[in-house]
Motif scaffolding. Structure first.
Motif, PDB file in Angstrom:
ATOM      1  N   ASN A  50      62.723  -7.154-105.000  1.00  0.00           N
ATOM      2  CA  ASN A  50      62.757  -5.618-105.311  1.00  0.00           C
ATOM      3  C   ASN A  50      62.240  -5.727-106.977  1.00  0.00           C
ATOM      4  O   ASN A  50      61.933  -6.979-107.373  1.00  0.00           O
ATOM      5  CB  ASN A  50      64.080  -4.788-105.574  1.00  0.00           C
ATOM      6  N   LYS A  51      61.928  -4.496-107.409  1.00  0.00           N
ATOM      7  CA  LYS A  51      61.336  -4.520-108.776  1.00  0.00           C
ATOM      8  C   LYS A  51      62.170  -5.159-109.699  1.00  0.00           C
ATOM      9  O   LYS A  51      61.574  -5.734-110.709  1.00  0.00           O
ATOM     10  CB  LYS A  51      61.101  -3.172-109.301  1.00  0.00           C
ATOM     11  N   ASP A  52      63.472  -5.271-109.656  1.00  0.00           N
ATOM     12  CA  ASP A  52      64.482  -6.031-110.791  1.00  0.00           C
ATOM     13  C   ASP A  52      63.947  -7.477-110.607  1.00  0.00           C
ATOM     14  O   ASP A  52      64.054  -8.158-111.606  1.00  0.00           O
ATOM     15  CB  ASP A  52      65.799  -5.773-110.350  1.00  0.00           C
ATOM     16  N   ASP A  53      63.839  -8.005-109.262  1.00  0.00           N
ATOM     17  CA  ASP A  53      63.404  -9.473-109.395  1.00  0.00           C
ATOM     18  C   ASP A  53      62.110  -9.564-109.932  1.00  0.00           C
ATOM     19  O   ASP A  53      61.726 -10.609-110.820  1.00  0.00           O
ATOM     20  CB  ASP A  53      63.032  -9.875-107.922  1.00  0.00           C
ATOM     21  N   LYS A  54      61.186  -8.776-110.086  1.00  0.00           N
ATOM     22  CA  LYS A  54      59.781  -8.791-110.548  1.00  0.00           C
ATOM     23  C   LYS A  54      60.041  -8.843-112.125  1.00  0.00           C
ATOM     24  O   LYS A  54      59.351  -9.620-112.813  1.00  0.00           O
ATOM     25  CB  LYS A  54      59.127  -7.582-110.039  1.00  0.00           C
ATOM     26  N   ASN A  55      60.470  -7.547-112.593  1.00  0.00           N
ATOM     27  CA  ASN A  55      60.757  -7.680-113.889  1.00  0.00           C
ATOM     28  C   ASN A  55      61.490  -8.993-114.472  1.00  0.00           C
ATOM     29  O   ASN A  55      61.266  -9.465-115.566  1.00  0.00           O
ATOM     30  CB  ASN A  55      61.840  -6.206-114.294  1.00  0.00           C
ATOM     31  N   PRO A  98      57.606  -5.057-101.691  1.00  0.00           N
ATOM     32  CA  PRO A  98      58.353  -3.833-102.722  1.00  0.00           C
ATOM     33  C   PRO A  98      57.704  -4.015-104.030  1.00  0.00           C
ATOM     34  O   PRO A  98      57.937  -3.091-104.904  1.00  0.00           O
ATOM     35  CB  PRO A  98      59.771  -3.677-102.572  1.00  0.00           C
ATOM     36  N   PHE A  99      57.032  -5.159-104.513  1.00  0.00           N
ATOM     37  CA  PHE A  99      56.549  -4.969-105.991  1.00  0.00           C
ATOM     38  C   PHE A  99      55.296  -6.111-106.016  1.00  0.00           C
ATOM     39  O   PHE A  99      55.200  -6.721-104.795  1.00  0.00           O
ATOM     40  CB  PHE A  99      57.680  -5.732-106.713  1.00  0.00           C
ATOM     41  N   ARG A 100      54.485  -5.788-106.899  1.00  0.00           N
ATOM     42  CA  ARG A 100      53.293  -6.623-107.238  1.00  0.00           C
ATOM     43  C   ARG A 100      53.104  -7.178-108.387  1.00  0.00           C
ATOM     44  O   ARG A 100      53.377  -6.618-109.477  1.00  0.00           O
ATOM     45  CB  ARG A 100      52.226  -5.682-106.595  1.00  0.00           C
TER      46      ARG A 100
END
Length: 276
Positions: A50-55, A98-100
């Motif tokens: 998810n976006k938390d992983d991306k951040n 879900p993230f890029r």
């Protein structure tokens, strides 16, 4: 859906057995993905990213202790993105991410190698096979990863063209690019040799250094393709036609070559020398 550890292991196994990747590429991918797994957690399933992983990953790349340049960050992110695309397209493990990871704009200047500089590069390259690869990129606008995946054929007018059967990124419609008769032998040499991408990158950098024109992140093998597009635009090739040759899905990607600095065009016209 497999875990991140399982999918990375499968991917690296694929890379290690593929004729398209060298040992050096394997090491680069392995290092980047190992770090990604350590940060996110190996037991996380692909569809749980998810976006938390991306951040978390972006924060790591921007760590003051690491002091990564933007170019290095981009390389790390491209390795992760290539892995995720493989999971989507090749393995059908997931439908989408879900993230890029967005690439960082490091330099907006259009790369240019003038015809005289290119001749100097060729003069400083002792490997005839590498010379042929350079020529196909410079005179046909081919990407490094495309040269090995081409077929010589004719267009509807009976002119020689190279049909590109495989390119980078998402699957795209096949395209063809014109090839002059003087380059057909070079194409045959490349198709016989089938050099790894890494070998092209290292060879070209070495030749540029010998020629005295090397600039980090500017005189890359990909600069040959940029130069092809800039030269074609300076010769009056239309945006739509150039976009087709380059394989751009949107003409705005191609427009930057037409908008290149006027001094660049003047420089080209003064020094232009096309041996083919």
């Amino acid at each position: 859906t497999p875990t991140l550890t399982e999918s990375v292991s499968e991917y690296l196994g694929f890379i290690s057995k593929s004729a398209n990747y060298s040992k050096h590429t394997y090491v680069i991918k392995s290092n980047a993905l190992s770090t990604f797994v350590d940060l996110v957690g190996g037991k996380v399933k692909l569809n749980e990213l998810n976006k938390d992983d991306k951040n978390k990953y972006l924060k790591f790349l921007s760590s003051v202790d690491l002091n990564y340049s933007d170019a290095t960050k981009n390389i790390k992110m491209r390795q992760v993105t290539a892995f995720l695309n493989w999971c989507i397209k090749e393995m059908d493990w997931i439908d989408k991410m879900p993230f890029r990871l967005e690439q960082i704009a490091t330099n907006n200047e259009v790369k240019l190698i003038t015809p005289n500089e290119f001749e100097n590069i060729l003069a400083n390259e002792s490997n005839e096979v590498l010379k042929s690869y350079y020529k196909l990129a410079y005179y046909c606008g081919l990407r490094r990863c495309e040269i090995n995946h081409t077929e010589l054929t004719k267009d509807r007018n009976g002119d020689d063209v190279l049909l590109i059967t495989k390119t980078k990124g998402k699957p795209k419609k096949k395209r063809d690019v014109p090839i002059k008769s003087g380059l057909i032998k070079d194409w045959q040499i490349c198709k016989t040799a089938m050099y790894y991408n890494d070998r092209l990158t290292k060879g070209f950098k070495r030749a540029c250094v010998k020629a005295g024109i090397y600039e980090p992140h500017q005189t890359t093998f990909h600069a040959l393709r940029h130069s092809f597009a800039t030269i074609q635009a300076s010769r009056g090739v239309s945006i739509n036609e150039l976009a087709k040759m380059m394989g751009h899905t949107e003409t705005r990607t191609t427009e930057r070559y037409a908008d290149a600095d006027r001094d660049m065009y003047v420089k080209l016209r003064k020094k232009e020398n096309d041996p083919c």
